[in-house]
Design a protein around this motif. Structure first.
Motif, PDB file in Angstrom:
ATOM      1  N   LYS A 227     -10.223   9.661  -1.474  1.00 29.37           N
ATOM      2  CA  LYS A 227     -10.115  10.444  -2.705  1.00 29.37           C
ATOM      3  C   LYS A 227     -10.380  11.892  -2.361  1.00 29.37           C
ATOM      4  O   LYS A 227     -11.129  12.199  -1.437  1.00 29.37           O
ATOM      5  CB  LYS A 227     -11.139   9.970  -3.753  1.00 29.37           C
ATOM      6  CG  LYS A 227     -10.928   8.538  -4.239  1.00 29.37           C
ATOM      7  CD  LYS A 227     -11.987   8.161  -5.263  1.00 29.37           C
ATOM      8  CE  LYS A 227     -11.789   6.725  -5.747  1.00 29.37           C
ATOM      9  NZ  LYS A 227     -12.831   6.332  -6.730  1.00 29.37           N
ATOM     10  N   ASN A 228      -9.757  12.807  -3.115  1.00 31.88           N
ATOM     11  CA  ASN A 228     -10.038  14.212  -2.874  1.00 31.88           C
ATOM     12  C   ASN A 228     -11.342  14.608  -3.564  1.00 31.88           C
ATOM     13  O   ASN A 228     -12.037  13.771  -4.139  1.00 31.88           O
ATOM     14  CB  ASN A 228      -8.866  15.097  -3.321  1.00 31.88           C
ATOM     15  CG  ASN A 228      -8.636  15.056  -4.828  1.00 31.88           C
ATOM     16  OD1 ASN A 228      -9.532  14.741  -5.617  1.00 31.88           O
ATOM     17  ND2 ASN A 228      -7.426  15.387  -5.247  1.00 31.88           N
ATOM     18  N   ALA A 229     -11.685  15.888  -3.512  1.00 26.89           N
ATOM     19  CA  ALA A 229     -12.973  16.328  -4.056  1.00 26.89           C
ATOM     20  C   ALA A 229     -13.028  16.269  -5.574  1.00 26.89           C
ATOM     21  O   ALA A 229     -14.091  16.434  -6.170  1.00 26.89           O
ATOM     22  CB  ALA A 229     -13.293  17.745  -3.583  1.00 26.89           C
ATOM     23  N   HIS A 230     -11.878  16.016  -6.219  1.00 26.30           N
ATOM     24  CA  HIS A 230     -11.853  15.777  -7.665  1.00 26.30           C
ATOM     25  C   HIS A 230     -12.013  14.295  -7.986  1.00 26.30           C
ATOM     26  O   HIS A 230     -12.126  13.917  -9.150  1.00 26.30           O
ATOM     27  CB  HIS A 230     -10.516  16.246  -8.268  1.00 26.30           C
ATOM     28  CG  HIS A 230     -10.369  17.733  -8.348  1.00 26.30           C
ATOM     29  ND1 HIS A 230     -11.168  18.532  -9.148  1.00 26.30           N
ATOM     30  CD2 HIS A 230      -9.498  18.570  -7.721  1.00 26.30           C
ATOM     31  CE1 HIS A 230     -10.781  19.789  -9.017  1.00 26.30           C
ATOM     32  NE2 HIS A 230      -9.787  19.844  -8.159  1.00 26.30           N
ATOM     33  N   GLY A 231     -11.948  13.436  -6.946  1.00 24.58           N
ATOM     34  CA  GLY A 231     -12.014  11.995  -7.158  1.00 24.58           C
ATOM     35  C   GLY A 231     -10.666  11.354  -7.355  1.00 24.58           C
ATOM     36  O   GLY A 231     -10.562  10.176  -7.708  1.00 24.58           O
ATOM     37  N   ALA A 232      -9.565  12.102  -7.112  1.00 22.22           N
ATOM     38  CA  ALA A 232      -8.211  11.576  -7.310  1.00 22.22           C
ATOM     39  C   ALA A 232      -7.661  10.988  -6.016  1.00 22.22           C
ATOM     40  O   ALA A 232      -7.911  11.512  -4.927  1.00 22.22           O
ATOM     41  CB  ALA A 232      -7.288  12.686  -7.815  1.00 22.22           C
ATOM     42  N   GLN A 233      -6.890   9.905  -6.132  1.00 23.21           N
ATOM     43  CA  GLN A 233      -6.261   9.275  -4.985  1.00 23.21           C
ATOM     44  C   GLN A 233      -4.918   9.925  -4.678  1.00 23.21           C
ATOM     45  O   GLN A 233      -4.306  10.566  -5.520  1.00 23.21           O
ATOM     46  CB  GLN A 233      -6.063   7.779  -5.240  1.00 23.21           C
ATOM     47  CG  GLN A 233      -7.366   6.987  -5.330  1.00 23.21           C
ATOM     48  CD  GLN A 233      -7.107   5.493  -5.405  1.00 23.21           C
ATOM     49  OE1 GLN A 233      -6.131   5.049  -5.998  1.00 23.21           O
ATOM     50  NE2 GLN A 233      -7.980   4.714  -4.796  1.00 23.21           N
ATOM     51  N   GLY A 234      -4.453   9.713  -3.430  1.00 25.11           N
ATOM     52  CA  GLY A 234      -3.143  10.194  -3.032  1.00 25.11           C
ATOM     53  C   GLY A 234      -2.087   9.130  -3.268  1.00 25.11           C
ATOM     54  O   GLY A 234      -2.397   7.959  -3.497  1.00 25.11           O
ATOM     55  N   HIS A 235      -0.800   9.542  -3.171  1.00 24.99           N
ATOM     56  CA  HIS A 235       0.285   8.618  -3.503  1.00 24.99           C
ATOM     57  C   HIS A 235       1.393   8.577  -2.455  1.00 24.99           C
ATOM     58  O   HIS A 235       2.423   7.953  -2.692  1.00 24.99           O
ATOM     59  CB  HIS A 235       0.885   9.001  -4.858  1.00 24.99           C
ATOM     60  CG  HIS A 235      -0.100   8.961  -5.988  1.00 24.99           C
ATOM     61  ND1 HIS A 235      -0.613   7.789  -6.488  1.00 24.99           N
ATOM     62  CD2 HIS A 235      -0.704   9.965  -6.684  1.00 24.99           C
ATOM     63  CE1 HIS A 235      -1.473   8.056  -7.460  1.00 24.99           C
ATOM     64  NE2 HIS A 235      -1.542   9.368  -7.598  1.00 24.99           N
ATOM     65  N   PHE A 236       1.180   9.200  -1.291  1.00 21.95           N
ATOM     66  CA  PHE A 236       2.242   9.192  -0.282  1.00 21.95           C
ATOM     67  C   PHE A 236       2.576   7.772   0.165  1.00 21.95           C
ATOM     68  O   PHE A 236       3.733   7.455   0.470  1.00 21.95           O
ATOM     69  CB  PHE A 236       1.844  10.033   0.937  1.00 21.95           C
ATOM     70  CG  PHE A 236       2.911  10.070   2.003  1.00 21.95           C
ATOM     71  CD1 PHE A 236       3.986  10.935   1.895  1.00 21.95           C
ATOM     72  CD2 PHE A 236       2.842   9.233   3.111  1.00 21.95           C
ATOM     73  CE1 PHE A 236       4.984  10.962   2.870  1.00 21.95           C
ATOM     74  CE2 PHE A 236       3.826   9.252   4.085  1.00 21.95           C
ATOM     75  CZ  PHE A 236       4.896  10.114   3.969  1.00 21.95           C
ATOM     76  N   GLN A 237       1.567   6.887   0.208  1.00 23.16           N
ATOM     77  CA  GLN A 237       1.799   5.520   0.678  1.00 23.16           C
ATOM     78  C   GLN A 237       2.830   4.776  -0.173  1.00 23.16           C
ATOM     79  O   GLN A 237       3.395   3.768   0.267  1.00 23.16           O
ATOM     80  CB  GLN A 237       0.475   4.734   0.708  1.00 23.16           C
ATOM     81  CG  GLN A 237      -0.102   4.347  -0.634  1.00 23.16           C
ATOM     82  CD  GLN A 237      -0.890   5.478  -1.296  1.00 23.16           C
ATOM     83  OE1 GLN A 237      -0.934   6.595  -0.783  1.00 23.16           O
ATOM     84  NE2 GLN A 237      -1.526   5.182  -2.402  1.00 23.16           N
ATOM     85  N   LEU A 238       3.087   5.257  -1.377  1.00 26.66           N
ATOM     86  CA  LEU A 238       4.050   4.600  -2.256  1.00 26.66           C
ATOM     87  C   LEU A 238       5.493   4.958  -1.906  1.00 26.66           C
ATOM     88  O   LEU A 238       6.433   4.341  -2.430  1.00 26.66           O
ATOM     89  CB  LEU A 238       3.778   4.969  -3.717  1.00 26.66           C
ATOM     90  CG  LEU A 238       2.369   4.631  -4.242  1.00 26.66           C
ATOM     91  CD1 LEU A 238       2.223   5.097  -5.679  1.00 26.66           C
ATOM     92  CD2 LEU A 238       2.084   3.138  -4.109  1.00 26.66           C
ATOM     93  N   SER A 239       5.676   5.959  -1.036  1.00 21.81           N
ATOM     94  CA  SER A 239       7.030   6.419  -0.732  1.00 21.81           C
ATOM     95  C   SER A 239       7.385   6.277   0.746  1.00 21.81           C
ATOM     96  O   SER A 239       8.376   6.862   1.197  1.00 21.81           O
ATOM     97  CB  SER A 239       7.189   7.885  -1.156  1.00 21.81           C
ATOM     98  OG  SER A 239       6.301   8.718  -0.429  1.00 21.81           O
TER      99      SER A 239
END
Length: 276
Positions: A227-239
């Motif tokens: 997670k980034n410093a905002h607590g959000a996940q990334g989404h590259f793995q979906l593409s």
């Protein structure tokens, strides 16, 4: 392991908010991979400058009212992540570094404790200099060209995938991103690095840069707990085109994606689209 896109996304998610903040206290939990190498209590009152990234390391420059300068080199290790905010939850058993400032708290959470927070007078001296010395070019450096890559690969018998992961030519092409870049460039990951022609090296540089740009834009990859410093996940793995898609049809030709092991890491590729 957080790779360059995840580290860059992390930097972008808190760098502007912490710049200019004054340190009120620093608290250390269980020992990390390497000791800090400095009395953290002595950093109270110091201010944070512009957060930088070099490879998979973050550099937090610090200065005090007397003109003294230094900084903290941070590595996220295998499973670490940074959080920054004015009101974080109470520290848990996997939180091993907290820097409390007048703008919020920066916290390193690292269950496996392979990460590090290291003091240095600069990035070019002391332990930081030693850790950064062997890193290759940044992927978007102007010097990174097909001709440069071709020259650096001359005579290398190791597979091109392994040459990219080594990080001594270019940083940032971690396992996921090396697989994806090689697919886009049409290069078999098993090909001996020294056999790449100049045109194929030029194509590979373009695809490394394209994959990494896309990964940063999508917030990195969250295969496990990034997670980034905002607590959000990334989404590259979906593409992804090949990574994590063993036995699934290639999105280009329909051939089943193969998985092999190279240097104890999984490599995914299309045996039809990618040529030796």
């Amino acid at each position: 392991m957080p790779e360059l896109p995840e580290v860059e996304v992390t930097r972008q998610s808190f760098a502007d908010r912490i710049a200019g903040a004054q340190i009120e206290s620093i608290h250390m939990g269980k020992p990390l991979r390497w000791p800090v190498g400095h009395d953290v209590d002595a950093l109270t009152g110091w201010r944070v400058g512009e957060v930088l990234r070099r490879g998979k390391y973050l550099w937090l420059p610090l200065s005090d009212s007397k003109g003294r300068q230094g900084g903290l080199l941070i590595h996220l290790g295998m499973s670490g992540s940074l959080a920054f905010g004015p009101q974080l939850a109470p520290a848990g058993i996997h939180d091993h570094f907290e820097m409390i400032t007048n703008r919020g708290t920066l916290r390193l959470t690292d269950p496996r404790r392979f990460g590090a927070v290291i003091w240095g007078e600069s990035m070019q001296s002391g332990v930081p200099a030693k850790l950064l010395a062997g890193l290759g070019l940044e992927p978007f450096d102007a010097e990174l060209t097909g001709a440069y890559l071709h020259e650096r690969l001359k005579g290398r018998k190791v597979a091109i995938k392994q040459a990219l992961l080594a990080g001594d030519i270019v940083v940032g092409a971690g396992n996921i991103y090396a697989c994806e870049a090689l697919f886009r460039a049409g290069i078999d990951p098993r090909l001996a690095a020294g056999k790449l022609s100049k045109p194929r090296c030029e194509k590979l540089v373009q695809e490394i840069q394209g994959v990494l740009r896309q990964a940063v834009a999508l917030g990195g990859s969250s295969l496990k707990d990034f997670k980034n410093a905002h607590g959000a996940q990334g989404h590259f793995q979906l593409s992804t085109q090949v990574y994590g898609r063993e036995n699934q049809p290639c999105r280009i030709c329909g051939t089943p994606i193969r998985r092999i092991t190279q240097g104890q890491r999984s490599t995914f590729f299309c045996p039809s689209c990618q040529k030796r």
